[in-house]
Design a protein around this motif. Structure first.
Motif, PDB file in Angstrom:
ATOM      1  N   PRO A  60       0.843  -1.202   0.000  1.00  0.00           N
ATOM      2  CA  PRO A  60       0.000   0.000   0.000  1.00  0.00           C
ATOM      3  C   PRO A  60       0.874   1.246   0.000  1.00  0.00           C
ATOM      4  N   VAL A  61       0.451   2.260  -0.730  1.00  0.00           N
ATOM      5  CA  VAL A  61       1.230   3.501  -0.768  1.00  0.00           C
ATOM      6  C   VAL A  61       0.309   4.687  -0.530  1.00  0.00           C
ATOM      7  N   PRO A  62       0.848   5.791  -0.022  1.00  0.00           N
ATOM      8  CA  PRO A  62       0.035   6.996   0.155  1.00  0.00           C
ATOM      9  C   PRO A  62      -0.538   7.471  -1.174  1.00  0.00           C
ATOM     10  N   SER A  70      -3.769 -10.597   6.135  1.00  0.00           N
ATOM     11  CA  SER A  70      -2.659  -9.926   6.797  1.00  0.00           C
ATOM     12  C   SER A  70      -1.340 -10.403   6.212  1.00  0.00           C
ATOM     13  N   ASP A  71      -0.449  -9.463   5.884  1.00  0.00           N
ATOM     14  CA  ASP A  71       0.844  -9.771   5.262  1.00  0.00           C
ATOM     15  C   ASP A  71       1.954  -9.340   6.212  1.00  0.00           C
ATOM     16  N   GLY A  72       2.666 -10.338   6.757  1.00  0.00           N
ATOM     17  CA  GLY A  72       3.821 -10.060   7.601  1.00  0.00           C
ATOM     18  C   GLY A  72       5.119 -10.434   6.925  1.00  0.00           C
ATOM     19  N   GLY A  73       5.036 -11.196   5.836  1.00  0.00           N
ATOM     20  CA  GLY A  73       6.210 -11.558   5.054  1.00  0.00           C
ATOM     21  C   GLY A  73       7.250 -12.365   5.804  1.00  0.00           C
ATOM     22  N   GLY A  74       6.874 -12.958   6.942  1.00  0.00           N
ATOM     23  CA  GLY A  74       7.857 -13.679   7.731  1.00  0.00           C
ATOM     24  C   GLY A  74       8.725 -12.773   8.572  1.00  0.00           C
ATOM     25  N   ARG A  75       8.536 -11.469   8.437  1.00  0.00           N
ATOM     26  CA  ARG A  75       9.324 -10.496   9.196  1.00  0.00           C
ATOM     27  C   ARG A  75       8.699 -10.216  10.556  1.00  0.00           C
ATOM     28  N   VAL A  76       7.365 -10.169  10.592  1.00  0.00           N
ATOM     29  CA  VAL A  76       6.624  -9.940  11.828  1.00  0.00           C
ATOM     30  C   VAL A  76       5.445 -10.895  11.850  1.00  0.00           C
ATOM     31  N   ARG A  89       6.743   3.983  16.196  1.00  0.00           N
ATOM     32  CA  ARG A  89       6.951   3.025  15.092  1.00  0.00           C
ATOM     33  C   ARG A  89       5.647   2.709  14.379  1.00  0.00           C
ATOM     34  N   LEU A  90       5.669   2.791  13.058  1.00  0.00           N
ATOM     35  CA  LEU A  90       4.509   2.379  12.272  1.00  0.00           C
ATOM     36  C   LEU A  90       4.434   0.859  12.288  1.00  0.00           C
ATOM     37  N   ASP A  91       3.326   0.331  12.776  1.00  0.00           N
ATOM     38  CA  ASP A  91       3.159  -1.114  12.882  1.00  0.00           C
ATOM     39  C   ASP A  91       2.477  -1.708  11.665  1.00  0.00           C
ATOM     40  N   SER A  92       1.443  -1.035  11.152  1.00  0.00           N
ATOM     41  CA  SER A  92       0.691  -1.603  10.033  1.00  0.00           C
ATOM     42  C   SER A  92      -0.104  -0.531   9.315  1.00  0.00           C
ATOM     43  N   VAL A  93      -0.459  -0.837   8.082  1.00  0.00           N
ATOM     44  CA  VAL A  93      -1.356  -0.004   7.287  1.00  0.00           C
ATOM     45  C   VAL A  93      -2.460  -0.906   6.765  1.00  0.00           C
ATOM     46  N   GLY A 119     -13.798  -6.091   2.700  1.00  0.00           N
ATOM     47  CA  GLY A 119     -12.469  -6.674   2.736  1.00  0.00           C
ATOM     48  C   GLY A 119     -11.492  -5.765   3.447  1.00  0.00           C
ATOM     49  N   ILE A 120     -10.580  -6.371   4.205  1.00  0.00           N
ATOM     50  CA  ILE A 120      -9.533  -5.621   4.904  1.00  0.00           C
ATOM     51  C   ILE A 120      -8.200  -6.232   4.538  1.00  0.00           C
ATOM     52  N   ARG A 121      -7.262  -5.387   4.129  1.00  0.00           N
ATOM     53  CA  ARG A 121      -5.916  -5.845   3.775  1.00  0.00           C
ATOM     54  C   ARG A 121      -4.944  -5.173   4.738  1.00  0.00           C
ATOM     55  N   MET A 122      -4.371  -5.962   5.635  1.00  0.00           N
ATOM     56  CA  MET A 122      -3.517  -5.427   6.689  1.00  0.00           C
ATOM     57  C   MET A 122      -2.059  -5.698   6.361  1.00  0.00           C
ATOM     58  N   MET A 123      -1.312  -4.644   6.083  1.00  0.00           N
ATOM     59  CA  MET A 123       0.106  -4.784   5.756  1.00  0.00           C
ATOM     60  C   MET A 123       0.942  -4.555   7.011  1.00  0.00           C
ATOM     61  N   ARG A 124       1.665  -5.606   7.432  1.00  0.00           N
ATOM     62  CA  ARG A 124       2.539  -5.494   8.602  1.00  0.00           C
ATOM     63  C   ARG A 124       4.002  -5.700   8.222  1.00  0.00           C
ATOM     64  N   ASN A 125       4.250  -6.180   7.014  1.00  0.00           N
ATOM     65  CA  ASN A 125       5.620  -6.411   6.566  1.00  0.00           C
ATOM     66  C   ASN A 125       6.356  -5.072   6.482  1.00  0.00           C
ATOM     67  N   PRO A 126       7.362  -4.847   7.324  1.00  0.00           N
ATOM     68  CA  PRO A 126       8.035  -3.537   7.316  1.00  0.00           C
ATOM     69  C   PRO A 126       8.698  -3.216   5.983  1.00  0.00           C
TER      70      PRO A 126
END
Length: 299
Positions: free
Chosen positions: A89-91, A216-222, A269-273, A285-292
């Motif tokens: 996600p981007v601004p 929810s996308d953490g990418g294995g990072r979080v 710290r930004l945790d998620s968008v 639908g909700i798309r939660m981006m947590r992958n830093p």
């Protein structure tokens, strides 16, 4: 002439990043594609570069071919991705209006289409397309490149590219038909954020579609939900459970390509968008981006 030509080429970086993001779905991949494009540009001799009449045209075609190659291997890479994969996600104003489409028109409806082309919902539709279909759609429908030039990029005939664009438009039209107007979207997001902040389970359930899906996308990072969460009650309890686990968290609203998004911070710290889809006055639908790695433009 040589230095001025190279300066003109380097000035196209924002345009190339905007192109690469729409084709690849993440800023990091777009930056890799742009880097490879400039490697090819400066890999030519100075006289060869001086012979190029339009640096923008050459760079656009070169970047598009790089993206086409990257798209071909992206699905294989994502088979090894940890958990669910989502576009970054981007601004809303992540990419300046200096691209070909914005230069070509001052029509506000056309500008809205340009903003829509960075929405997470639309990027998810682009993910369902073949690499050639996606590149054709982005080049022609978003950046206004004529079909004969698009055909040179993808190695198809102009007629075949028109067919690919028609197929892509059908998929995009289906998504846009389900998309709520921005005013309705933002009203529902504000109600959603208010209910979540107040810890009100019933109010939160009321603003969610009964069949809502949270990814929810953490990418294995979080940490992140490895599988989609389905159903209004399950999603509401999941979100309130997160809030209870991190009582220091704060939420704010900010414009994204989809409309207002919810930014969650833990201290500084930004945790998620979270970006959402709205239909029928509720969130579908909700798309939660947590992958830093996919929050680079928000921090």
């Amino acid at each position: 002439m040589g230095a001025a030509h190279d300066d003109a080429a380097i000035a196209e970086r924002p345009h190339l990043l905007a192109l690469g993001y729409r084709m690849l779905g993440t800023v990091a991949d777009a930056e890799d594609a742009v880097q490879e494009t400039y490697t090819r540009w400066f890999g030519m001799s100075e006289p060869e570069r001086a012979e190029i009449g339009s640096p923008r045209g050459w760079l656009t075609r070169a970047a598009s071919r790089v993206c086409l190659d990257m798209l071909g291997s992206a699905r294989v890479r994502r088979e090894h991705y940890v958990g669910e994969w989502l576009p970054e996600p981007v601004p809303a104003f992540a990419f300046p209006r200096g691209d070909a489409l914005a230069d070509a028109t001052s029509d506000p409806l056309r500008h809205a289409e340009l903003d829509d082309s960075i929405s997470t919902a639309l990027l998810l539709v682009l993910e369902t397309m073949t690499p050639s279909e996606r590149v054709v759609f982005v080049l022609h429908d978003v950046f206004g490149m004529p079909f004969p030039e698009v055909a040179e990029v993808v190695g198809r005939s102009p007629a075949a590219c028109r067919q690919l664009a028609t197929s892509a438009r059908r998929r995009i039209a289906d998504e846009r038909a389900r998309t709520a107007p921005t005013a309705e979207h933002d009203r529902v997001v504000r109600a959603f954020a208010s209910a979540a902040a107040g810890g009100d389970l019933d109010a939160l359930v009321r603003v969610l579609d009964p069949a809502v899906v949270l990814v929810s996308d953490g990418g294995g990072r979080v940490s992140a939900a490895r599988r989609p969460v389905v159903g209004a009650d399950n999603v509401a309890r999941f979100l309130l459970g997160l809030a209870a686990k991190f009582p220091e968290s704060t939420a704010e609203l900010a414009p994204a390509g989809d409309g207002l998004a919810v930014l969650v911070r833990l201290g500084d710290r930004l945790d998620s968008v979270a970006t959402v889809s709205v239909g029928g006055g509720v969130i579908t639908g909700i798309r939660m981006m947590r992958n830093p790695d996919k929050l680079s433009l928000w921090v």
